[in-house]
Design an enzyme around this catalytic site. Structure first.
Site, PDB file in Angstrom:
ATOM      1  CB  CYS A 175      -0.874   0.012   1.236  1.00 51.41           C
ATOM      2  SG  CYS A 175      -1.697  -1.538   1.547  1.00 51.41           S
ATOM      3  CD1 TRP A 219      -2.105  -5.117  -4.100  1.00 47.64           C
ATOM      4  CD2 TRP A 219      -1.542  -6.268  -2.266  1.00 47.64           C
ATOM      5  NE1 TRP A 219      -1.737  -6.381  -4.486  1.00 47.64           N
ATOM      6  CE2 TRP A 219      -1.390  -7.109  -3.390  1.00 47.64           C
ATOM      7  CE3 TRP A 219      -1.251  -6.783  -1.018  1.00 47.64           C
ATOM      8  CZ2 TRP A 219      -0.959  -8.423  -3.283  1.00 47.64           C
ATOM      9  CZ3 TRP A 219      -0.818  -8.094  -0.906  1.00 47.64           C
ATOM     10  CH2 TRP A 219      -0.676  -8.895  -2.041  1.00 47.64           C
ATOM     11  N   GLY A 234       0.908  -2.311   6.296  1.00 50.82           N
ATOM     12  CA  GLY A 234       1.387  -3.378   7.184  1.00 50.82           C
ATOM     13  C   GLY A 234       0.221  -4.206   7.684  1.00 50.82           C
ATOM     14  CD  GLU A 252      13.652 -12.150 -13.993  1.00 49.27           C
ATOM     15  OE1 GLU A 252      13.295 -12.787 -12.986  1.00 49.27           O
ATOM     16  OE2 GLU A 252      13.262 -10.997 -14.226  1.00 49.27           O
ATOM     17  CE  LYS A 289       9.491  -2.181  -8.865  1.00 50.58           C
ATOM     18  NZ  LYS A 289       9.939  -3.207  -9.833  1.00 50.58           N
TER      19      LYS A 289
HETATM   20  C1  F6R Z   1       9.423  -9.697 -10.304  1.00 54.01           C
HETATM   21  C2  F6R Z   1       9.436  -8.815  -9.179  1.00 54.01           C
HETATM   22  C3  F6R Z   1       9.451  -9.392  -7.801  1.00 54.01           C
HETATM   23  C4  F6R Z   1      10.560  -8.717  -7.006  1.00 54.01           C
HETATM   24  C5  F6R Z   1      10.548  -9.194  -5.549  1.00 54.01           C
HETATM   25  C6  F6R Z   1      11.669  -8.570  -4.731  1.00 54.01           C
HETATM   26  O1  F6R Z   1       9.432  -9.023 -11.514  1.00 54.01           O
HETATM   27  O2  F6R Z   1       9.450  -7.626  -9.335  1.00 54.01           O
HETATM   28  O3  F6R Z   1       9.610 -10.761  -7.829  1.00 54.01           O
HETATM   29  O4  F6R Z   1      11.789  -9.001  -7.621  1.00 54.01           O
HETATM   30  O5  F6R Z   1       9.310  -8.885  -4.954  1.00 54.01           O
HETATM   31  O6  F6R Z   1      11.586  -7.185  -4.710  1.00 54.01           O
HETATM   32  P1  F6R Z   1      12.818  -6.311  -4.243  1.00 54.01           P
HETATM   33  O7  F6R Z   1      13.909  -6.506  -5.232  1.00 54.01           O
HETATM   34  O8  F6R Z   1      12.313  -4.909  -4.202  1.00 54.01           O
HETATM   35  O9  F6R Z   1      13.210  -6.819  -2.886  1.00 54.01           O
END
Ligand code: F6R
Length: 605
Positions: free
Chosen positions: A2, A73, A100, A482, A600
């Site tokens: 969120c 979210w 959270g 990937e 994200k």
């Molecule tokens: C895939 C994706 C997620 C992130 C994962 C880790 O395209 O974006 O699998 O890679 O949630 O996120 P970070 O790198 O921000 O810890």
């Protein structure tokens, strides 16, 4: 997940909050809301849907110079207007936005209901507004009320709280979910991500877990949960608002894929030493003796970060000859890992805020482990918690699916492997070979990007398959993983990745004309074995898209990429798969930058 944004100052808060929420929309987006203080009362709007729906629901006369906003979210309670934040107390005096999860929400709710409090929503977050609402009547101080309320709360939170009786003041708190303050000219901001602030200020302060702040137009003060004042130095973010624009591309994802010649160059900048053929990685905070002392490397990260860690483990084993492996941080943290003094731990995170990775780092640190971070977001929680590390300098990644952070992480691992290798047995000649290979990457990525039209055609051809198999051997396996991850998350086409060597131990049973295979086939010592695998797939009438350094009659279609050193080839082989996933998602008319069910930065467990 969120997003939170808060503003206090001389201007109307609503347009600033809406702008900030738009910037945060990529983090979580099934509902949105905001509240402002006006004439000692709260004005609130909440909608299920996008920030644009909220903007449409906010009337022109929504005046108030302090306020809080949220994109949600859903975790507790379905996406709906009433479950959207901000949540109010029953007197409608206090409004809270929360990121959270409150673990003892049920217990707190039962207790408050027993005391006559009426809840509006099904969320765990509403217990916060109701609790603070009760406390503020007792103390008549918002700061004191928040402090007292949080004492009884178990869970993770980033919160922003306003009080109708105190228009010029916002209280924010962090425990496991990021909060950053933004310092303006006679105005102050707070948010869960600098993206929301960057149009207004680049001077920021990150709160630590267990820290709170009171922000007012003329400044802020920070303190701990036991009310001790803390001293914080602001720092300047080196990203600006332009980094968050889509640059004329139809999607952020395509922009971020296309940026990779530049982002890879930025990760490399100033880090290659041509005299000794070594990497300069000052941020590791380790001298040569210490660097030599590690006998094992353990890499942790989640999702694509974990797959880039698998690529990193391979690079470290090959170049430094140190046993290395990668594991999902989300699993690692729960299995009470044995932490060894001669193991170097490396945590990877684009956002630097992924809760599972952060929790794993904290567990490692608690057990005395030496942890490095490979992180994109400067000043983020994982960057702060680790003993040293490598910043990617890839610029903000906005699209939910990771692309440029993935390649920059793999490049950072190549530098780390070179560094670890050159204090051990990697020869100057091999060091030079790798340095030269690294320098070639940006130009070679440019060449791969020129294949976009061809890849687009192929993506259209394969996009309507019910599923796809991705296979690769050793160096090619993380590439396959990937590739499958990108395809499934943005196109929703089922995709599975397997080591090519494992096919005949089970998954070969799936091969049919309906399930095409993307085969990663670099020109390396395993080429013949990979070509044999293609023959096996072919014999089962499987269609094959081969990604490698040559064409082959064993495949139906081929994407040929420029060749680098065998150790670095996986970085380049990843890029056509990003374009493939992107164009498959576009062909299927998916919401490319905001795939369903995903956010994200996963700042909850
Ligand atoms: C895939 C994706 C997620 C992130 C994962 C880790 O395209 O974006 O699998 O890679 O949630 O996120 P970070 O790198 O921000 O810890």
């Amino acid at each position: 997940m969120c997003g939170i944004v808060a503003y206090v100052g001389p201007k109307d808060a609503a347009p600033i909050l809406l702008e900030g929420l738009q910037r945060l929309e990529y983090r979580g987006y099934d509902s949105a809301g905001l509240a402002v203080v006006n004439a000692k009362s709260l004005k609130t709007r909440k909608v299920k849907g996008r920030v644009a729906d909220l903007a449409a629901a906010v009337p022109a006369k929504f005046k108030g110079t302090s306020g809080i906003g949220h994109t949600r979210w859903a975790t507790h309670g379905a996406p709906s207007d009433v479950n959207a934040h901000p949540h109010l107390d029953q007197e409608q005096r206090i409004a809270v936005v929360h990121n959270g999860i409150i673990e003892n929400a049920d217990e707190l709710r039962r207790r408050l209901e027993g005391e006559g409090v009426k809840f509006e929503s099904e969320t765990d977050s509403e217990v916060l507004s109701q609790l603070i609402g009760r406390m503020v009547k007792e103390t008549d101080s918002l700061r004191e009320a928040v402090l007292r309320a949080l004492k009884g709360v178990v869970g993770t939170y980033g919160i922003a709280v306003i009080d109708a009786q105190r228009p010029g003041e916002i209280v924010v708190a962090r425990n496991g979910s990021p909060i950053v303050l933004g310092l303006g000219e006679k105005e102050m901001f707070a948010a869960s991500d600098v993206a929301a602030l960057i149009r207004y200020t680049r001077q920021v302060v990150h709160l630590e877990d267990g820290e709170l702040a009171v922000i007012k137009a003329d400044g802020f003060n920070t303190f701990t949960s036991d009310a001790r004042e803390t001293a914080k130095e602001p720092f300047t973010v080196d990203w600006d608002a332009g980094h968050y624009d889509n640059g004329g591309y139809e999607h952020y994802l395509l922009k971020e894929i296309s940026e990779q010649p530049d982002t890879v160059a930025r990760t490399l900048r100033g880090r290659i030493d041509d005299r000794f053929h070594i990497a300069h990685l000052g941020g590791l905070n380790m001298d040569a003796r210490e660097t030599r002392s590690f006998r094992r490397v353990k890499i942790i990260g989640c999702g694509s970060a974990y797959y880039s860690g698998q690529m990193g483990a391979q690079l470290i084993e090959e170049l430094a000859r140190i046993p290395a492996d990668a594991e999902p941080a989300s699993e690692f943290r729960y299995r009470s890992p044995v932490v060894e003094p001669d193991t170097l731990y490396v945590a990877i995170s684009q956002s630097g805020e992924t809760y599972d990775t952060l929790a794993a780092v904290q567990e490692l640190k608690r057990k005395g482990g030496r942890v490095l971070g490979i992180v994109n977001t400067v000043g983020s929680a994982i960057a702060r918690e680790t003993d040293g590390g490598i910043y990617l300098h890839a610029g903000p990644e906005v699209s939910v699916a990771s692309t440029k952070a993935f390649t920059s992480t793999a490049v950072a691992f190549a530098l780390l492997a070179l560094h670890l290798g050159r204090v051990r047995d990697l020869s100057p000649a091999d060091g030079r070979r790798i340095c030269e290979g690294l320098r070639r990457l940006p130009e070679q990525i440019k060449e791969i990007l020129t294949l976009e039209d061809r890849i687009k055609e192929l993506a259209k051809k394969y996009a309507d398959s019910p599923g796809m198999m991705f296979v690769g051997r050793v160096r090619g396996y993380p590439v396959a993983r990937e590739g499958a991850q990108k395809l499934k998350e943005i196109s929703y086409v089922h995709a599975e990745a397997y080591p090519a060597s494992e096919l005949k131990h089970g998954p070969l049973a799936l091969i049919s004309p309906e399930l095409p295979t993307v085969a990663i086939v670099p020109d390396d010592e395993l080429l013949d074995k990979n070509l044999t695998t293609l023959g096996e797939i072919r014999a089962r009438h499987g269609r094959i898209l081969m990604v490698g350094h040559r064409t082959s009659e064993a495949a139906d279609d081929c994407i040929v990429v420029p060749k680098n050193e065998v150790e670095l080839d996986p970085i380049l082989l990843t890029i056509p798969l990003q374009l493939f996933a992107y164009h498959a998602a576009v062909a299927l008319e998916r919401d490319v930058d905001r795939p369903r069910n995903l956010a994200k930065s996963v700042t909850v467990e």
